[in-house]
Design a protein around this motif. Sequence first.
Motif, PDB file in Angstrom:
ATOM      1  N   ALA A  88       0.842  -1.203   0.000  1.00 35.42           N
ATOM      2  CA  ALA A  88       0.000   0.000   0.000  1.00 35.42           C
ATOM      3  C   ALA A  88       0.877   1.252   0.000  1.00 35.42           C
ATOM      4  N   ALA A  89       1.905   1.258   0.817  1.00 37.71           N
ATOM      5  CA  ALA A  89       2.807   2.408   0.892  1.00 37.71           C
ATOM      6  C   ALA A  89       3.513   2.630  -0.440  1.00 37.71           C
ATOM      7  N   ARG A  90       3.963   1.563  -1.086  1.00 39.22           N
ATOM      8  CA  ARG A  90       4.637   1.697  -2.385  1.00 39.22           C
ATOM      9  C   ARG A  90       3.699   2.290  -3.438  1.00 39.22           C
ATOM     10  N   ARG A  91       2.462   1.805  -3.481  1.00 34.78           N
ATOM     11  CA  ARG A  91       1.498   2.313  -4.476  1.00 34.78           C
ATOM     12  C   ARG A  91       1.156   3.785  -4.234  1.00 34.78           C
ATOM     13  N   ILE A  92       0.934   4.124  -2.968  1.00 39.57           N
ATOM     14  CA  ILE A  92       0.628   5.514  -2.649  1.00 39.57           C
ATOM     15  C   ILE A  92       1.829   6.398  -2.981  1.00 39.57           C
ATOM     16  N   ALA A  93       3.021   5.975  -2.574  1.00 37.93           N
ATOM     17  CA  ALA A  93       4.237   6.754  -2.815  1.00 37.93           C
ATOM     18  C   ALA A  93       4.468   6.969  -4.309  1.00 37.93           C
ATOM     19  N   ALA A  94       4.255   5.939  -5.115  1.00 41.87           N
ATOM     20  CA  ALA A  94       4.462   6.061  -6.559  1.00 41.87           C
ATOM     21  C   ALA A  94       3.508   7.100  -7.152  1.00 41.87           C
ATOM     22  N   SER A  95       2.257   7.065  -6.733  1.00 44.87           N
ATOM     23  CA  SER A  95       1.271   8.003  -7.252  1.00 44.87           C
ATOM     24  C   SER A  95       1.549   9.430  -6.791  1.00 44.87           C
ATOM     25  N   LEU A  96       1.969   9.585  -5.528  1.00 44.34           N
ATOM     26  CA  LEU A  96       2.238  10.917  -4.975  1.00 44.34           C
ATOM     27  C   LEU A  96       3.632  11.422  -5.320  1.00 44.34           C
ATOM     28  N   LYS A  97       4.466  10.536  -5.907  1.00 49.46           N
ATOM     29  CA  LYS A  97       5.882  10.850  -6.147  1.00 49.46           C
ATOM     30  C   LYS A  97       6.546  11.230  -4.822  1.00 49.46           C
ATOM     31  N   ALA A  98       6.282  10.390  -3.817  1.00 48.00           N
ATOM     32  CA  ALA A  98       6.789  10.610  -2.459  1.00 48.00           C
ATOM     33  C   ALA A  98       7.700   9.456  -2.070  1.00 48.00           C
ATOM     34  N   ASN A  99       8.372   9.593  -0.955  1.00 49.52           N
ATOM     35  CA  ASN A  99       9.227   8.552  -0.414  1.00 49.52           C
ATOM     36  C   ASN A  99       8.341   7.488   0.248  1.00 49.52           C
ATOM     37  N   ALA A 100       8.534   6.221  -0.113  1.00 48.19           N
ATOM     38  CA  ALA A 100       7.724   5.135   0.448  1.00 48.19           C
ATOM     39  C   ALA A 100       7.882   5.029   1.963  1.00 48.19           C
ATOM     40  N   ASP A 101       9.070   5.348   2.494  1.00 45.25           N
ATOM     41  CA  ASP A 101       9.272   5.312   3.946  1.00 45.25           C
ATOM     42  C   ASP A 101       8.406   6.347   4.651  1.00 45.25           C
ATOM     43  N   ASP A 102       8.217   7.518   4.031  1.00 44.66           N
ATOM     44  CA  ASP A 102       7.352   8.547   4.613  1.00 44.66           C
ATOM     45  C   ASP A 102       5.904   8.071   4.660  1.00 44.66           C
TER      46      ASP A 102
END
Length: 120
Positions: A88-102
């Motif tokens: 879930a974190a990876r998918r959200i991060a990819a869409s937001l162009k954010a760091n997956a750890d954040d």
Amino acid sequence: HSSAWKVGAAAVDVYAVEKGQLSKHAQGGFVGAGGFAIIGQREWFRSTPLGLAVGEKGGIVICLPSAHPEAAKMQFAVAIGMMEKGEAARRIAASLKANADDVLLALPSGKFSLRERGKS
């Protein structure tokens, strides 16, 4: 971020109090580290569905309860589901162009379903 996410509960009973009702001093007792004594009545919300909104504001990943007034502006609706937290974190991060750890830090423990707002 209650433990209800970890056990996959669909809804929980929650309560709210005013800031002035919180105290670090219990009436005739001891309040442990990180705890607060509540003075007066609680406002209960029974069978509250678990839901979060995740998005980005000013370059910072934020996670809000789905009932929060700003939740509708967030990019993702998050609910209890079968997706592991890391995925879930990876998918959200990819869409937001954010760091997956954040994103990982913003999410509670548990499994999720995701719905990207504006997409079916």
